[in-house]
Design a protein around this motif. Structure first.
Motif, PDB file in Angstrom:
ATOM      1  N   ALA A   1      -5.383   5.129  -9.249  1.00  0.00           N
ATOM      2  CA  ALA A   1      -4.179   5.778  -8.730  1.00  0.00           C
ATOM      3  C   ALA A   1      -3.760   5.202  -7.390  1.00  0.00           C
ATOM      4  CB  ALA A   1      -4.416   7.278  -8.601  1.00  0.00           C
ATOM      5  N   GLN A   2      -4.733   4.713  -6.621  1.00  0.00           N
ATOM      6  CA  GLN A   2      -4.449   4.295  -5.253  1.00  0.00           C
ATOM      7  C   GLN A   2      -4.432   2.773  -5.070  1.00  0.00           C
ATOM      8  OE1 GLN A   2      -7.359   6.429  -2.896  1.00  0.00           O
ATOM      9  NE2 GLN A   2      -6.380   8.408  -3.256  1.00  0.00           N
TER      10      GLN A   2
ATOM     11  N   THR B   1       0.292  11.688  -8.253  1.00  0.00           N
ATOM     12  CA  THR B   1       0.896  11.567  -6.921  1.00  0.00           C
ATOM     13  C   THR B   1       0.463  12.724  -6.040  1.00  0.00           C
ATOM     14  OG1 THR B   1       2.891  12.772  -7.586  1.00  0.00           O
ATOM     15  CG2 THR B   1       2.913  10.380  -7.847  1.00  0.00           C
TER      16      THR B   1
ATOM     17  N   SER C   1       2.016   3.496  -5.772  1.00  0.00           N
ATOM     18  CA  SER C   1       1.296   2.973  -6.940  1.00  0.00           C
ATOM     19  C   SER C   1       2.020   3.344  -8.225  1.00  0.00           C
ATOM     20  CB  SER C   1      -0.130   3.531  -6.976  1.00  0.00           C
ATOM     21  OG  SER C   1      -0.908   3.069  -5.893  1.00  0.00           O
TER      22      SER C   1
ATOM     23  N   GLN D   1       0.108   6.955  -3.006  1.00  0.00           N
ATOM     24  CA  GLN D   1      -0.110   7.150  -4.430  1.00  0.00           C
ATOM     25  C   GLN D   1       1.213   7.062  -5.195  1.00  0.00           C
ATOM     26  OE1 GLN D   1      -4.205   9.808  -4.394  1.00  0.00           O
ATOM     27  NE2 GLN D   1      -2.306  10.813  -4.948  1.00  0.00           N
TER      28      GLN D   1
ATOM     29  N   ASP E   1       3.225  11.843 -12.873  1.00  0.00           N
ATOM     30  CA  ASP E   1       1.823  11.629 -13.210  1.00  0.00           C
ATOM     31  C   ASP E   1       1.705  10.883 -14.542  1.00  0.00           C
ATOM     32  OD1 ASP E   1      -0.948  11.806 -13.042  1.00  0.00           O
ATOM     33  OD2 ASP E   1      -0.916  13.930 -12.511  1.00  0.00           O
TER      34      ASP E   1
ATOM     35  N   CYS F   1      -3.268   8.696 -12.862  1.00  0.00           N
ATOM     36  CA  CYS F   1      -2.423   8.231 -11.753  1.00  0.00           C
ATOM     37  C   CYS F   1      -1.604   9.365 -11.149  1.00  0.00           C
ATOM     38  CB  CYS F   1      -1.489   7.120 -12.225  1.00  0.00           C
ATOM     39  SG  CYS F   1      -2.341   5.643 -12.793  1.00  0.00           S
TER      40      CYS F   1
ATOM     41  N   SER G   1      -1.273  15.338  -3.679  1.00  0.00           N
ATOM     42  CA  SER G   1      -2.277  15.304  -2.617  1.00  0.00           C
ATOM     43  C   SER G   1      -1.903  16.365  -1.587  1.00  0.00           C
ATOM     44  CB  SER G   1      -2.333  13.925  -1.948  1.00  0.00           C
ATOM     45  OG  SER G   1      -3.207  13.939  -0.834  1.00  0.00           O
TER      46      SER G   1
END
Length: 807
Positions: A352-353, A53, A67, A64, A145, A51, A55
């Protein structure tokens, strides 16, 4: 009699169940999810469950992060046990380019309230004592994460949705989709029919099969992804707490503690697409056989980095299907050319999304627009050029570069060329290097040296094509340049009701006969959906031009709002005409040599359009351009592109004519502060925030978004788009979404940054707090970890009175 539902969601993975939960939470409790097998039986059940975050995209970080934040307390929210570990993660940087990526990602994260940190190798060893740090330059720490059990997460979404009144139908296979005359859908299943107002395709790697039921193709391919799980490791059994998740992006793998062992998941160079000849009817809860030869090198590299990994054997290998789009991003939003049908599928990182995806889909369905402008995920970003061959090539490339650095100006080669202008071969022979825009090959720069090595990739200005682009810019500013610009989205709007309808669709004034104007279409919230150049060809006949990438996006918006009485006809004209841009102080001399038309300022003033003849063709000449010089856009029948280009080139040789490309145009447009669609303009920003006041006519009786603009203006516009110039050139220009600061506080965000060869300065376009939008205000721009002093400028930065355009 068919069962009734407001929404039917097809697919019972983590994403589909998240959609059901978020719809129910929004009050749409009369929604139904149908799954042909058990929940989680597709890609979800075998997912690793990481998971992140992290990007390179501003808004993907947002969703993300949503989530991750949701999962932290979701067990209590829905009263269902979830095995979620927020361990944090470390990412290793072997190269200076990766360090630059991390520096920019840290700045974006900080602007969103995420505390990414850059650690030394020694600090990383404190958190991960089994790590070898040879050749590591820096380490990025993400405290948010972690990992989650995918099946538990899915069941929690389903329980939360059921508790709110939504329904889940397992072991129910959708066999057909039929849209009814009233635009509702008849969803046929092997357990009976369901009549639904809206259908959501959340079918994972089977999403393409769902679209085939409505005679559409979805750009999707299934890739084989392997990860291995080790036997228990005594050193991990003896520890208190879990290790952080480790990613080594320059090698291309992740390594995560799982119980008392480790999971190793590489993204290997031997990327393997599957099921190219068709998908089996039943692959629920199944895997493919092991193929460890593909990932042997990555295993060796990971053992070298974490020797503990090699101390035990492999307990299990997971080799399962994961869906991929050409760019690796999922599809969330309305399906093209279908009413009441949405996509929420093709997730390569579905766990993750999933939370953010459900939120976004629910907002699309219930509110008409999501909170965030997620154009990067819109299903309509790919049009009919995205064939099976194209998608497979791009998916293989993307899988290989899953941990690739998102460089500015990177032009990846797979699946190209997909769409070409008639001039493609001619320009290639003249040294054009190309990039794809909306699938169309456009020259990005020209090199006379056939021996020029591959295009340098860098966040800094030390690119091997930098000076070549400068020469192209100078040609346009001082003499004349010519640019082949294929792929505009083009529409003809006509009929007795065309003027009144178009007036309601835009916030701007419509042009008079023979005139050209820039106009903006808004959503009901006042955000900018699309930018159009509108030319009035007759009293009730208008020629609309918008971005190449927006072809299906814009067509759907226009068709959705057409009146039912037939008074307005909409005709796409995308492929019928090519476009040449002829611009520069000597452009009138060049054009005059090939046409008898009067090109004088009196006969052909700025912002007008006329039909003129060149050789054997009649073309539409528009005295506008995106570079800020005297010049014309020439809209030419495709079959006449080559002879007209040749004629213009021959006429331009005495005047020093030069081909120029997209990189030069980018520099030129920044001088004039011209906006870019989906960079400087988007649905999260109104035209007031975008400093487009001169294109807003609040005196009109009505237009879409007017009430929202009036409300915003009365309350006071919170931020404005302004140009800034860096006080010192520095070594890099500001990447997209770099923060703007005042006295250390983040007060804005960069939307465009680049080098001005004309002004010899680094230029930034950015949204800043309105009280700081005054020319002369001193601010700082975060650029690759440095806070660079900058000054707010007066728009436009070049040719303030547009005297060169009017020449």
């Amino acid at each position: 009699m068919a069962e009734q539902a407001r929404v039917v969601i097809i697919g019972g993975g983590a994403v589909g169940c998240s959609c059901l939960y978020h719809l129910a939470r929004a009050g749409w409790t009369d929604s139904v999810l149908v799954e042909q097998d058990e929940l989680t039986s597709g890609s979800t059940w075998h997912a690793a469950g990481n998971c992140p975050t992290f990007s390179g995209s501003w808004n993907i970080i947002k969703y993300q992060r949503y989530s991750a934040d949701l999962y932290k307390t979701f067990s209590e929210t829905v009263d269902y046990p979830i095995n979620y570990h927020a361990t944090g993660s470390i990412r290793l940087a072997h190269t200076e380019e990766r360090v630059d990526e991390f520096l920019h990602a840290r700045s974006m994260a900080e602007a969103q309230g995420i505390d990414y940190q850059l650690w030394t190798p020694d600090q990383a060893v404190e958190a991960y004592p089994f790590l070898e740090t040879h050749d590591i330059k820096t380490v990025l720490w993400d405290p948010n994460d972690g990992d989650i059990d995918p099946s538990q997460l899915t069941q929690a979404f389903a329980k939360g949705a059921r508790d709110l009144g939504a329904k889940v139908k397992r072991f129910t296979k959708v066999t057909g989709l039929e849209q009814q005359p009233d635009s509702t859908w008849l969803v046929r299943t092997d357990k009976g029919d369901i009549r639904a107002d809206i259908v959501v395709n959340a079918a994972g790697y089977r999403a393409g099969e769902v679209m085939a039921m409505v005679d559409q193709k979805l750009p999707i391919v299934t890739m084989s992804h392997q990860y291995l799980i080790t036997e228990p490791i005594p050193e991990l059994e003896a520890r208190d707490g879990k290790l952080p998740l480790l990613r080594d992006p320059d090698i291309s793998y992740y390594l995560r503690e799982e119980r008392d062992g480790l999971i190793l998941g590489p993204y290997e160079w031997k990327a393997t697409p599957m099921w190219l000849d068709g998908m089996p009817d039943d692959f629920a809860n199944q895997l493919w056989g092991d193929d460890l030869d593909r990932i042997e090198w990555y295993i060796e590299q990971a053992i070298e980095r974490v020797p503990l990994l090699g101390s035990v054997g492999v307990q299990r290998v997971i080799n399962g299907p994961i869906p991929y789009s050409p760019d690796g991003n999922p599809y969330i939003g309305p399906a093209h050319d279908l009413k009441n049908f949405y996509q929420c599928c093709c997730f390569s990182f579905g766990i993750a999304q999933a939370g953010g995806a459900g939120k976004t889909l629910a907002e699309w369905v219930t509110e008409g627009e999501p909170e965030w402008d997620l154009w990067a995920l819109d299903p309509r970003r790919y049009t009919d050029y995205a064939t099976k061959t194209y998608v497979t090539a791009k998916a293989i490339e993307l899988y290989q570069y899953e941990y690739g650095i998102g460089f500015p100006f990177e032009e990846r080669a797979a699946g190209r060329p997909a769409r070409t202008s008639p001039l493609y071969d001619c320009l290639a022979a003249k040294g054009a290097r190309f990039g794809a825009r909306g699938g169309w090959e456009r020259a990005v720069f020209f090199t006379p040296d056939e021996g020029l090595e591959d295009q340098t990739l860098s966040f800094k200005r030390d690119r091997n094509w930098f000076d070549l682009v400068g020469e192209e810019v100078r040609a346009v500013r001082e003499d004349v340049g010519i640019l082949d610009l294929p792929g505009f989205s083009k529409f003809m709007v006509e009929g007795e009701g065309a003027e009144a309808w178009l007036d309601r669709m835009t916030c701007s004034k419509l042009p008079r006969l023979g005139r050209v104007s820039l106009a903006y279409m808004l959503n009901e919230q006042g955000g900018v959906l699309s930018e159009f150049t509108i030319t009035r060809l007759a009293e009730n006949r208008f020629y609309l031009i918008s971005a190449a990438a927006g072809e299906w996006h814009d067509e759907d918006w226009l068709r959705k709002h057409l009146p039912d009485d037939g008074s307005v006809q909409l005709g796409p004209r995308h492929g019928r005409r090519g476009t040449l841009v002829l611009a520069g102080p000597k452009s009138r001399d060049v054009l005059a040599a090939v046409t008898e038309a009067d090109l004088s300022n009196e006969a052909f003033p700025w912002l007008t359009a006329q039909r003129i003849e060149i050789g054997m063709a009649e073309i539409l000449a528009m005295r506008v351009n995106y570079v800020g010089e005297l010049g014309w856009e020439l809209h030419i029948p495709a079959e006449h592109m080559i002879p007209i280009y040749d004629a213009l080139w021959q006429a331009g040789e005495p005047h020093g004519i030069r081909d120029f490309g997209m990189y030069a145009m980018e520099s030129l447009r920044l001088d004039k502060c011209y906006r870019g669609w989906k960079s400087d303009l988007g649905s999260e920003y109104s035209p007031l925030k975008s400093s487009l006041d001169r294109f807003i006519d609040l005196g009109k009786e009505s237009f879409v978004g007017k009430d929202a603009l009036i409300k915003e203006k009365e309350a006071g516009v919170a931020e404005r788009l302004v140009p800034l110039t860096l006080d010192q050139p520095g070594v890099a220009d500001a990447p997209f979404c770099s923060p703007i600061r005042q006295n250390g506080e983040i007060v804005g965000l960069v939307t465009s940054g680049g080098w001005s060869y004309t002004l010899e300065k680094s230029i930034v376009l950015a949204y800043v707090r309105t009280d700081l939008a005054t020319p002369g205000t001193a601010l700082d721009v975060d650029i690759l970890g440095e806070r660079c002093p900058a000054t707010v400028g007066q728009e436009p930065l070049y040719d303030h009175n547009n005297s060169r355009l009017r020449a």
